[in-house]
Design an enzyme around this catalytic site. Structure first.
Site, PDB file in Angstrom:
ATOM      1  N   GLU A  55       9.098   2.193  11.480  1.00 47.69           N
ATOM      2  CA  GLU A  55      10.014   3.321  11.362  1.00 47.69           C
ATOM      3  C   GLU A  55       9.173   4.589  11.440  1.00 47.69           C
ATOM      4  OE1 GLU A  55      13.141   3.559  11.508  1.00 47.69           O
ATOM      5  OE2 GLU A  55      13.644   1.426  11.387  1.00 47.69           O
ATOM      6  N   GLY A  87       6.099   5.765   8.876  1.00 44.95           N
ATOM      7  CA  GLY A  87       5.166   6.889   8.950  1.00 44.95           C
ATOM      8  C   GLY A  87       5.251   7.575  10.299  1.00 44.95           C
ATOM      9  N   SER A  88       4.140   8.107  10.746  1.00 47.08           N
ATOM     10  CA  SER A  88       4.124   8.917  11.963  1.00 47.08           C
ATOM     11  C   SER A  88       4.149   8.046  13.221  1.00 47.08           C
ATOM     12  CB  SER A  88       2.875   9.804  11.996  1.00 47.08           C
ATOM     13  OG  SER A  88       1.719   9.016  12.205  1.00 47.08           O
ATOM     14  N   LYS A 102       0.848  -1.190   0.000  1.00 46.79           N
ATOM     15  CA  LYS A 102       0.000   0.000   0.000  1.00 46.79           C
ATOM     16  C   LYS A 102       0.887   1.244   0.000  1.00 46.79           C
ATOM     17  CE  LYS A 102      -1.846   2.718   3.088  1.00 46.79           C
ATOM     18  NZ  LYS A 102      -1.969   3.975   2.299  1.00 46.79           N
ATOM     19  N   GLU A 153       8.319  16.786  15.891  1.00 47.36           N
ATOM     20  CA  GLU A 153       8.755  16.698  14.495  1.00 47.36           C
ATOM     21  C   GLU A 153       7.875  17.583  13.617  1.00 47.36           C
ATOM     22  OE1 GLU A 153      10.319  13.239  11.545  1.00 47.36           O
ATOM     23  OE2 GLU A 153       8.366  12.885  12.482  1.00 47.36           O
ATOM     24  N   GLN A 167       0.481  19.785   4.686  1.00 51.33           N
ATOM     25  CA  GLN A 167       1.811  19.824   5.267  1.00 51.33           C
ATOM     26  C   GLN A 167       2.327  21.264   5.359  1.00 51.33           C
ATOM     27  OE1 GLN A 167       3.528  17.137   6.573  1.00 51.33           O
ATOM     28  NE2 GLN A 167       4.891  18.733   7.352  1.00 51.33           N
ATOM     29  N   GLY A 220       2.082   4.631  14.006  1.00 55.34           N
ATOM     30  CA  GLY A 220       2.909   3.485  14.362  1.00 55.34           C
ATOM     31  C   GLY A 220       2.448   2.821  15.638  1.00 55.34           C
ATOM     32  N   CYS A 225      12.742  11.952   7.686  1.00 57.02           N
ATOM     33  CA  CYS A 225      12.732  11.591   9.106  1.00 57.02           C
ATOM     34  C   CYS A 225      14.120  11.700   9.707  1.00 57.02           C
ATOM     35  CB  CYS A 225      12.171  10.189   9.299  1.00 57.02           C
ATOM     36  SG  CYS A 225      13.022   8.909   8.357  1.00 57.02           S
ATOM     37  N   GLN A 249       2.218   8.442  15.838  1.00 55.53           N
ATOM     38  CA  GLN A 249       0.846   8.144  16.264  1.00 55.53           C
ATOM     39  C   GLN A 249       0.293   6.920  15.529  1.00 55.53           C
ATOM     40  OE1 GLN A 249       1.995  11.099  15.300  1.00 55.53           O
ATOM     41  NE2 GLN A 249       1.819  12.402  17.117  1.00 55.53           N
TER      42      GLN A 249
END
Length: 482
Positions: A250, A226-227, A173, A383, A331, A231, A284, A229
């Site tokens: 990650e 990804g983020s 995905k 971040e 963003q 994760g 990141c 939250q």
């Protein structure tokens, strides 16, 4: 009229239940493409196809896997300029950066083609007389992959390549925001000769496609970038699923770059600007905290501001551009919110932070440099994921190291110094998974492990030979010849 690009399930290109529109952030009037959205039923079909294909692919020879991965690598590298242009157009990183990312994807597939031939086991003696012990590695099964928008071909490559190398099947995905590079990679993979069902592409939302991958009992493992939250939600879902899923996360970073008084000023400035602002700061591994000791602080700040003023911020496809647009309006809004937060907290906006207008409508933001920040401010702890960095003053190396480690994240860190003593001490004592000396924090090789500590990563490392830890499981077998 633009053709809607389809999903790939069970060896066939199939229509979706909706459409994702891919917009060029350098020119929001430019439609990059339209992509079919998968629903829950189609995602379940992809999982079923991957499950059906798994037994045969798991038993395929190393040569078969080598040939497929090598063919994928060869086509990616042969088309790196074309694919790099697509990547730059849809994500907003500059054309040289886009081409470089595509080349890295090709190199990753080449590396894992070789790894397919290098996977070996161990044989030893039992503590019991006359018994042999064998240790072998086997694929884990169907792997669901959820990838981010900021590296839309390299990160999929470093997940898909090892998964296929070690005999797993894949349901991929890509990020819904930038599906073009993932779709192009999928097309290349489908021409590699792998059997139907071994690789499947499903474009769609995390709430539908991602959630189905998490809930489905036939998905053995999830690899996510990804983020933080998201994760954490994935980790919880994998633990609570029945059977439990293996998972690899990650997530975020708030990476420090320490600049000591003895650093070469020119080197330190280039390291800081590259690490903090290139790729529009949307990495990141970006060094968004610049921790600078007092003796060099003022000269460093002035030199960084001067360097930022020399950078071109414009259309990602134009020649000579250093920084492209922010990926989308959402963003950009987040970046602007954090710039205001920094000002409200009392940090000084020493350079940039303004919206820019260019020839075409796009999400252009002047790189922002804060000074007089401290490590308790939100701009130093959270971040931002944009072209925003904060300078934090430190009295000496010891205080700089303490500030460097005072974060919930631990992905990458760096130090600029001419002292072997301090460089060696920092490498040993920095609480991060990757440490750079006189180099940007953003920029790692494809053949060595990638990953962090604390809130940045969870599970086995990605990339290099260490990838086998996630994509294989160890079997211990005993034999008594009699």
């Amino acid at each position: 009229m633009t053709a809607i690009l389809k999903n790939f399930i069970g060896g066939e290109w199939v229509d979706g239940s909706g459409v994702t529109r891919n917009i060029n952030p350098s020119n929001t009037n430019d439609l990059v493409g339209e992509y079919a959205k998968a629903d829950k039923a189609q995602t379940e079909k992809a999982i079923a196809a991957a499950k059906a294909a798994f037994p045969a692919w798991a038993q395929s020879t190393p040569q078969v896997r080598y040939d497929a991965l090598n063919k994928i690598s060869t086509e990616i590298l042969a088309r790196k300029e074309e694919l790099g242009k697509l990547l730059a157009r849809e994500e907003g990183k500059t054309l040289p950066e886009g081409i470089g990312e595509v080349a890295r994807a090709g190199q990753i597939f080449a590396f894992f083609a070789g790894e397919a031939l290098r996977l070996i086991g161990e044989k030893g003696a039992s503590v019991r007389p006359g018994i042999d012990v064998e240790l072998t590695r086997e694929p884990v099964g169907v792997v669901g992959m959820i990838t981010p928008w900021n590296f839309p071909i390299a990160i999929p490559a470093w997940k898909i390549a090892p998964a296929l190398c070690y005999g797993n099947t894949v349901v991929f995905k890509p990020a819904e925001l930038v599906p073009g590079s993932g779709h192009a990679l999928a097309e290349i993979i489908t021409r590699s000769g792998i059997p139907a069902g071994v690789f499947n592409l499903v474009v769609g939302s995390g709430s539908v496609v991602g959630q189905t991958l998490l809930e489905h009992p036939d998905v053995a493992a999830i690899s996510f970038t990804g983020s933080v939250q998201t994760g954490r939600k994935i980790a919880q879902a994998c633990v609570l699923s029945n059977p439990m899923k293996k998972f690899q996360l990650e997530m975020g970073g708030k990476n420090p770059l320490v600049v000591l008084d003895d650093a070469d000023l020119k080197t330190a400035v280039e390291v800081a600007v590259n690490g903090a602002y290139f790729s529009t700061g949307q990495r990141c591994t970006a060094s968004s905290r610049l921790i600078v000791t007092e003796g060099i602080h003022d000269r460093f700040v002035a030199a960084v501001a001067e360097r930022l003023n020399s950078l071109s911020v414009d259309d990602a496809l134009k020649a000579g551009v250093h920084i492209g647009p922010v990926v989308d309006q959402s963003q950009l809004d987040q970046d602007l919110r954090y710039i205001k937060i920094g000002q409200d907290e009392g940090a000084k906006l020493a350079f940039g932070g303004e919206l820019l207008k260019r020839e075409n409508p796009g999400h252009y933001l002047q790189p922002a440099l804060f000074t007089e920040a401290n490590n308790n401010m939100r701009i130093a702890r959270e971040e931002i994921f944009g072209p925003v960095a904060a300078v934090i003053r430190a009295k000496n190396y010891e205080e700089a190291l303490a500030i460097s480690n005072d974060t919930e994240f631990g992905l990458a860190s760096g130090i600029c110094t001419s002292s072997l003593k301090y460089a060696s001490h920092y490498k040993r004592n920095s609480e991060s998974g990757m440490v750079m000396v006189n180099l940007p924090t953003a920029g790692v090789d494809y053949h060595v492990p990638f990953g962090g500590r604390k809130g940045s990563s969870y599970g086995a490392r990605e990339q290099g030979s260490y990838a086998r830890e996630f994509y294989t499981t160890v079997k211990t077998a005993y034999t008594y010849p009699g």
